[in-house]
Design an enzyme around this catalytic site. Sequence first.
Site, PDB file in Angstrom:
ATOM      1  CG  ASN A  21       7.159   3.863   9.832  1.00  0.00           C
ATOM      2  OD1 ASN A  21       7.233   3.665   8.672  1.00  0.00           O
ATOM      3  ND2 ASN A  21       6.652   3.212  10.675  1.00  0.00           N
ATOM      4  N   GLY A  22       6.779   6.444   7.607  1.00  0.00           N
ATOM      5  CA  GLY A  22       5.394   6.983   7.006  1.00  0.00           C
ATOM      6  C   GLY A  22       5.818   7.769   5.825  1.00  0.00           C
TER       7      GLY A  22
ATOM      8  CD  GLU B 271      -0.669 -17.621   3.263  1.00  0.00           C
ATOM      9  OE1 GLU B 271      -0.896 -16.897   2.520  1.00  0.00           O
ATOM     10  OE2 GLU B 271       0.229 -17.726   3.870  1.00  0.00           O
TER      11      GLU B 271
ATOM     12  NE  ARG C 260       8.337  -1.099  11.758  1.00  0.00           N
ATOM     13  CZ  ARG C 260       6.996  -0.941  12.127  1.00  0.00           C
ATOM     14  NH1 ARG C 260       6.830  -1.786  12.894  1.00  0.00           N
ATOM     15  NH2 ARG C 260       6.180  -0.132  11.632  1.00  0.00           N
TER      16      ARG C 260
ATOM     17  CE  LYS D  78       5.793 -10.802  10.538  1.00  0.00           C
ATOM     18  NZ  LYS D  78       5.614 -11.858   9.489  1.00  0.00           N
TER      19      LYS D  78
ATOM     20  CG  HIS E 258     -13.963 -21.078 -16.579  1.00  0.00           C
ATOM     21  ND1 HIS E 258     -14.843 -21.223 -17.364  1.00  0.00           N
ATOM     22  CD2 HIS E 258     -14.316 -21.983 -15.678  1.00  0.00           C
ATOM     23  CE1 HIS E 258     -15.806 -22.219 -17.075  1.00  0.00           C
ATOM     24  NE2 HIS E 258     -15.475 -22.627 -15.856  1.00  0.00           N
TER      25      HIS E 258
ATOM     26  CD1 TRP F  79      10.282  -2.446   2.115  1.00  0.00           C
ATOM     27  CD2 TRP F  79       9.031  -1.025   1.687  1.00  0.00           C
ATOM     28  NE1 TRP F  79       9.332  -2.900   0.982  1.00  0.00           N
ATOM     29  CE2 TRP F  79       8.494  -2.034   0.683  1.00  0.00           C
ATOM     30  CE3 TRP F  79       8.080   0.271   1.577  1.00  0.00           C
ATOM     31  CZ2 TRP F  79       7.655  -1.808  -0.049  1.00  0.00           C
ATOM     32  CZ3 TRP F  79       7.066   0.286   0.748  1.00  0.00           C
ATOM     33  CH2 TRP F  79       6.804  -0.751  -0.144  1.00  0.00           C
TER      34      TRP F  79
ATOM     35  CB  CYS G 242      10.469   2.974   7.656  1.00  0.00           C
ATOM     36  SG  CYS G 242      10.885   3.287   5.879  1.00  0.00           S
TER      37      CYS G 242
HETATM   38  C1  F6R Z   1       2.769 -12.792   3.376  1.00  0.00           C
HETATM   39  C2  F6R Z   1       2.476 -11.555   4.629  1.00  0.00           C
HETATM   40  C3  F6R Z   1       1.853 -10.532   4.148  1.00  0.00           C
HETATM   41  C4  F6R Z   1       1.009 -10.063   5.162  1.00  0.00           C
HETATM   42  C5  F6R Z   1       0.201  -8.711   4.943  1.00  0.00           C
HETATM   43  C6  F6R Z   1      -0.715  -8.351   6.271  1.00  0.00           C
HETATM   44  O1  F6R Z   1       3.418 -13.668   3.889  1.00  0.00           O
HETATM   45  O2  F6R Z   1       2.752 -11.802   5.565  1.00  0.00           O
HETATM   46  O3  F6R Z   1       0.989 -10.750   2.907  1.00  0.00           O
HETATM   47  O4  F6R Z   1      -0.105 -10.903   5.562  1.00  0.00           O
HETATM   48  O5  F6R Z   1       1.114  -7.658   4.804  1.00  0.00           O
HETATM   49  O6  F6R Z   1      -0.015  -7.902   7.246  1.00  0.00           O
HETATM   50  P1  F6R Z   1      -0.642  -7.750   8.652  1.00  0.00           P
HETATM   51  O7  F6R Z   1      -1.645  -9.331   8.763  1.00  0.00           O
HETATM   52  O8  F6R Z   1       0.286  -7.559   9.664  1.00  0.00           O
HETATM   53  O9  F6R Z   1      -2.041  -6.996   8.392  1.00  0.00           O
END
Ligand code: F6R
Length: 608
Positions: free
Chosen positions: A99-100, A481, A27, A603, A504, A73, A2
């Site tokens: 937000n929270g 990744e 966000r 994000k 395995h 969100w 959010c």
């Molecule tokens: C994937 C991605 C997330 C962040 C995770 C941690 O592409 O971006 O998995 O890596 O939410 O976020 P930060 O690094 O901001 O703590």
Amino acid sequence: MCGIVGCIGNRSVTPIIVESLKRLEYRGYDSAGIATLNGAEIDITKTEGKIADLENILSLTNTACVGIGHTRWATHGIPSSTNAHPHADCSGSFAVVHNGIIENFQALKDELTSKGHIFSSETDTEVLAHLCEDCYNGDLESAVREALLRVEGSYAIAVISDNEPDVIVAARKDSPLIVGLGDGENFLASDIPAIRKYTNKVMYINDGEIVRLTRDNVTVSTLQGVNVERLVTIVDGSVQDAERGGYEHFMLKEIHEQPKALRDTMEDRLCELEGSIDFKELRPFEDEIKNIEGITIIACGTSYHAGILGKYALEDLLRIPVKVEYSSEFRYNNFLSGNRSLAICISQSGETADTLAAMNEAKAQGYLTLAITNVVGSTITRKADEILLTKSGMEIGVAATKTFTAQILTLYMLGIYVARLKKLIDVETSRHIITSMKSVPGLIESLLDNISDIEKASSRICEADCCYFIGRGLSYPIALEGALKMKEISYIKAEGFPAGELKHGPLALITAGTPVIAIVPKGKTYYKTLGNIKEVKARNAFVIAIANASDDEIVKYVDSVIKIPDIDELFSPMLAAVVLQLLAYYAAKDIGAEIDQPRNLAKSVTVE
Ligand code: F6R
């Protein structure tokens, strides 16, 4: 998760709030809304969907000069226009964005309902609006203060009321909030880029503080009512950072920005001749760092994957045990005392709630805490003992790309720095590593110049409904990744495994034609991984290898090869990571997915 914004000035705030919300959309983007105050009454417009959907229904003739906005969100209650913020009280006199998570919202809701308050949404946030109504006694700031003293949980909130049409009151606890200072106008937002277009003067608001904004004044005080003097910070970072700059997506732009991000992160830190790393910011802690006997790396998602690479590199260079923990697990584990231990907390945003909480726990257990983050002024930078900044520039695409490779680089630099402090490696060895390190940006540039094999491989993956990524040693976290990137933006089922683990269990998943992406650069585990490739080939998998340019052998064993430039084994994960980012990008593009804003994700995960 959010994003909140607010603006009070002398011009129509609707376009400003919409513009700021667009910059916060990373966000959360399942619903959005805005409340404006035109001197007499509050007008709320909100909808399910993105900011563009909100923009379509906003009145262009709204001239109100005070307003707050929200991009959501969902946590409590489905994404819908009813659950979208702002939320109002019964009388429509108070509007709140948040937000929270308000953890005791049900108890508060029950109490307010028994007093006659009528709720219209399923959200936790709505209790804040009714609480303000309940606590209001002629002063909005006091009402917000009183309301917040009853609340448990995390929040960054902004409140307006038609009782006081020339004020916005905001507050924070465990969710980010900054204030921007303009000329005859003031702003608030979840982060700086949201309002960077309008001002470069900001104030960081701390946990437990309330801020009162009028057109010409901003005052900060604690929840307990003690006034706080807050310095104004002038921020840099251009407005263009938040633009796509001719690229179709932020993600693609950010992938291409990696050479610059890495050069900027290395700048003024590499001393090639002396074979050392100059982390000026760590100087006051040198004695403590020298005596470190163990390291725990704490992070989530992509940052966690950088952490695994960090573990391999740090253990190799420092010969001390290094653990890697998910933040969300670490904070609830019974960990041992952190005496003589370093907790490295990695978070590109510096706002991930689980990582912040885990860092607090680590601190409480006596760990020395070091944050690696990309965001100046983020919460983690104000809580950690020490900070190392990656200098990737703002990352807007939800999928982390340039911040990932910069995190790896920073962990490697840290390894050399500590190894030299502890006198574990000689000048020659570290000089050699630094020389290779310096060549990485240029090699990524050459890789980015020739991506036709990556595009071809991505269309092959799109034909399947799942794919697997395998690698050993330093290539194992890159396999994880690669799978994360693939699933989060293309929605193709993807898993990463240590190649040696296939037999395995995971081998049962391989059927004829299943794409398996094998990360197999030359190095310690090359022939072992080749053995695993043969295992999946024997089950008729379609194998795409990511291998070194000079590897002429690999083509005999796989269906398709994507070449990465030759480099020391330590650095090939950074090159392979770029390939996998592009592989996911083109797969998502083929499928027509919304690359910068994948479904259900945000994000910055600022709630637990
Ligand atoms: C994937 C991605 C997330 C962040 C995770 C941690 O592409 O971006 O998995 O890596 O939410 O976020 P930060 O690094 O901001 O703590």
